[in-house]
Design an enzyme around this catalytic site. Structure first.
Site, PDB file in Angstrom:
ATOM      1  N   LYS A  63     102.356 122.694 127.865  1.00  0.00           N
ATOM      2  CA  LYS A  63     101.382 123.034 126.821  1.00  0.00           C
ATOM      3  C   LYS A  63      99.948 122.814 127.318  1.00  0.00           C
ATOM      4  CE  LYS A  63     100.929 120.378 123.140  1.00  0.00           C
ATOM      5  NZ  LYS A  63      99.491 119.972 123.085  1.00  0.00           N
ATOM      6  N   ASP A 104     101.948 124.333 120.309  1.00  0.00           N
ATOM      7  CA  ASP A 104     101.926 122.989 119.735  1.00  0.00           C
ATOM      8  C   ASP A 104     102.710 123.015 118.426  1.00  0.00           C
ATOM      9  OD1 ASP A 104     100.293 124.359 117.996  1.00  0.00           O
ATOM     10  OD2 ASP A 104      98.613 122.967 118.119  1.00  0.00           O
TER      11      ASP A 104
END
Length: 215
Positions: free
Chosen positions: A123, A141
């Protein structure tokens, strides 16, 4: 969960784009290294909380060598208001050491090199590749994971599954900015406990039912 119709995806993103033509991250930074630092610190923390800490830290140390010179104890003092700050401080300094020793103090531009840095997962790498280098990546997320599933845009059981489906389904013209729009949608409108459907400008295309009525 029903999937969003393919013909609805383009107007879904066109609507988000019209409302916010040039979306940006809410993390504050002035260099690629500051962005990497802020994203590394933001895991399980709010952007507001990270910005509050980095406003004090970056004027003192905002390069890999400057953070190494600062040392662990002083770095911890600057970021102690952020969750998991001790682990993040150690990871950040290890990352700085690698950047200095292996990359000439510069943030690398490839996923492989980024993910080799301590504390930098997929991420975080995706955020840096997208925001700093303009690559069409999807940093999934909790907000994007929720929006992808709830709207039917990119349903999946894991963040990686949602990421891959987004890369397949988001039209190319919107891909660079898509993760910003989806994060903001999830953060402020499509919230976890009670989605604010009555405020949502893309509610027409969303497969979530029943829609939440206005209070």
């Amino acid at each position: 969960m029903r999937r969003m119709k393919r013909q609805d995806i383009e107007p879904f993103f066109a609507t988000l784009q019209a409302a916010n033509p040039h979306p940006v991250t809410e993390l504050e930074y002035t260099s690629v290294f500051e962005l990497l630092t802020a994203v590394l610190l933001s895991a399980q923390a709010t952007d507001v909380g990270v910005n509050k800490a980095t406003r004090q830290l970056f004027p003192v140390a905002n390069t890999p060598q400057a953070l190494l010179d600062l040392g662990l104890e002083r770095l911890e003092e600057y970021i102690k208001t952020i969750g998991l700050y001790r682990t993040k401080a150690r990871n950040l300094l290890q990352t700085c050491r690698i950047l200095v020793e292996q990359h000439g103090g510069q943030v690398p531009r490839t996923r492989e090199a980024l993910e080799a840095l301590p504390g930098v997962g997929r991420k975080t790498a995706n955020v840096v590749l997208n925001v700093a280098f303009g690559q069409p990546t999807m940093a999934v997320d909790t907000h994007i994971f929720r929006v992808g599933n709830r709207t039917g845009l990119a349903p999946g059981k894991t963040p990686l599954e949602v990421e891959k489906k987004l890369l397949q389904r988001v039209p190319e013209a919107y891909r660079v900015d898509a993760h910003h729009w989806l994060i903001l949608l999830g953060r402020y409108v499509c919230q976890a406990r009670k989605p604010r459907c009555w405020e949502c400008n893309v509610v027409t295309y969303c497969k979530y039912t029943p829609k939440t009525p206005a209070p």
